[in-house]
Design a protein around this motif. Structure first.
Motif, mmCIF file in Angstrom:
data_model
loop_
_atom_site.group_PDB
_atom_site.id
_atom_site.type_symbol
_atom_site.label_atom_id
_atom_site.label_comp_id
_atom_site.label_asym_id
_atom_site.label_seq_id
_atom_site.Cartn_x
_atom_site.Cartn_y
_atom_site.Cartn_z
ATOM 1 N N GLU A 22 44.693 33.441 32.562
ATOM 2 C CA GLU A 22 45.917 33.825 31.848
ATOM 3 C C GLU A 22 46.027 35.341 31.730
ATOM 4 O OE1 GLU A 22 47.241 33.924 27.237
ATOM 5 O OE2 GLU A 22 46.626 31.938 27.937
ATOM 6 N N ASP A 23 44.929 35.978 31.313
ATOM 7 C CA ASP A 23 44.943 37.437 31.160
ATOM 8 C C ASP A 23 45.245 38.139 32.478
ATOM 9 O OD1 ASP A 23 44.298 37.025 28.491
ATOM 10 O OD2 ASP A 23 42.212 37.688 28.708
ATOM 11 N N ALA A 24 44.622 37.660 33.551
ATOM 12 C CA ALA A 24 44.845 38.289 34.858
ATOM 13 C C ALA A 24 46.303 38.133 35.283
ATOM 14 C CB ALA A 24 43.913 37.684 35.901
ATOM 15 N N LYS A 32 44.488 42.436 41.542
ATOM 16 C CA LYS A 32 43.508 42.044 40.521
ATOM 17 C C LYS A 32 43.406 40.522 40.438
ATOM 18 C CE LYS A 32 42.754 42.320 35.521
ATOM 19 N NZ LYS A 32 43.248 42.862 34.252
ATOM 20 N N VAL A 33 44.538 39.860 40.403
ATOM 21 C CA VAL A 33 44.555 38.403 40.312
ATOM 22 C C VAL A 33 43.851 37.783 41.515
ATOM 23 C CG1 VAL A 33 46.038 36.354 40.258
ATOM 24 C CG2 VAL A 33 46.640 38.372 38.899
ATOM 25 N N ALA A 34 44.113 38.298 42.693
ATOM 26 C CA ALA A 34 43.569 37.720 43.934
ATOM 27 C C ALA A 34 42.048 37.730 43.967
ATOM 28 C CB ALA A 34 44.128 38.461 45.142
ATOM 29 N N LEU A 35 41.407 38.642 43.250
ATOM 30 C CA LEU A 35 39.942 38.724 43.258
ATOM 31 C C LEU A 35 39.268 37.526 42.594
ATOM 32 C CD1 LEU A 35 39.414 42.524 42.549
ATOM 33 C CD2 LEU A 35 39.207 41.296 44.739
ATOM 34 N N ALA A 36 40.008 36.722 41.855
ATOM 35 C CA ALA A 36 39.438 35.532 41.222
ATOM 36 C C ALA A 36 39.362 34.351 42.192
ATOM 37 C CB ALA A 36 40.263 35.146 40.003
ATOM 38 N N ARG A 141 48.153 41.323 28.207
ATOM 39 C CA ARG A 141 47.379 40.247 27.606
ATOM 40 C C ARG A 141 48.057 39.691 26.352
ATOM 41 N NH1 ARG A 141 43.094 38.951 24.111
ATOM 42 N NH2 ARG A 141 41.469 37.746 25.160
ATOM 43 N N ARG A 142 48.071 38.365 26.225
ATOM 44 C CA ARG A 142 48.566 37.719 25.010
ATOM 45 C C ARG A 142 47.650 38.100 23.852
ATOM 46 N NH1 ARG A 142 47.221 32.290 22.913
ATOM 47 N NH2 ARG A 142 46.130 31.992 24.879
ATOM 48 N N PRO A 143 48.189 38.591 22.756
ATOM 49 C CA PRO A 143 47.334 38.974 21.622
ATOM 50 C C PRO A 143 46.532 37.782 21.101
ATOM 51 C CG PRO A 143 49.560 39.824 21.337
ATOM 52 C CD PRO A 143 49.594 38.895 22.520
#
Length: 154
Positions: A22-24, A32-36, A141-143
Motif C-alpha cells: 500500500e505504501d509503495a 520503486k513499486v516495481a522493485l517489490a 503514505r496513508r497516516p
C-alpha cells in the motif's frame, strides 16, 4: 535482491507485506513499486496482462497519468504459505474531474526472497461525488491514524 518479510506468512507478516505494498503504491513511483516484484513477475490487472518489471513500470506510469490524486488502502483477506489475498479500495479522479472509488481483490504469490512473482487483480469502478470521498490524506503514505477498509465500512 530480497524483500522481507519472507514466506511462509503469518497474520503479522501478511499484514506487514500488505501495508508495504500500500505504501509503495501510494508513493506513485513506478520504479520503486516495481522493485517489490521479481524481474519475471506476471500480472493480470483487469484486462491487462503485464510481464516483468519494465512492463510494470510502463503500466504504472500510464495508470497514474490517468488516475489522478490516487489514494489506496489495502487489507489482508487471507494468507497461507507463500500466498496472500488482499481486498482494496482506492479513490481517484479523471482529467474531467469525475471521482471514482475502485474496489478489488488481489491474489499474490511470492518467491522465497519475498518478491512477488504473480499478481492477479480484479477491480470494479464506482462513480462517486467529490463530497463522498473518504481517502483525504495528502499524497503519499496513508497516516497511521487513518481508518482502514473495515473501519470505513468498505
Amino acid at each position: 535482491m530480497s524483500r522481507p518479510p519472507f514466506p511462509p506468512f503469518d497474520a503479522a507478516s501478511a499484514a506487514t507485506k500488505a501495508r508495504m505494498a500500500e505504501d509503495a503504491w501510494n508513493s506513485q513511483e513506478p520504479e520503486k513499486v516495481a522493485l517489490a516484484y521479481t524481474p519475471q513477475s506476471i500480472w493480470r490487472n483487469r484486462t491487462d496482462f503485464v510481464h516483468g518489471r519494465a512492463e510494470i513500470i510502463a503500466f504504472l506510469t500510464r495508470k497514474w497519468t490517468e488516475e489522478l490524486d490516487y489514494r489506496l488502502i489495502k487489507e489482508v483477506w487471507a494468507f497461507k504459505d507463500n500466498r496472500i489475498a488482499v481486498c482494496f479500495a482506492y479513490e481517484w479522479h479523471n482529467a474531467a474531474g469525475q471521482w471514482f472509488r475502485s474496489y478489488g481483490n488481489e491474489n499474490w504469490e511470492f518467491d522465497t526472497a519475498g518478491l512477488m512473482q504473480n499478481r492477479h487483480a480484479s477491480i470494479n469502478d464506482l462513480v462517486i461525488a467529490s463530497a463522498d470521498r473518504l481517502f483525504l490524506w495528502p499524497k503519499g503514505r496513508r497516516p497511521d491514524g487513518h481508518p482502514g477498509l473495515s473501519e470505513l465500512g468498505l
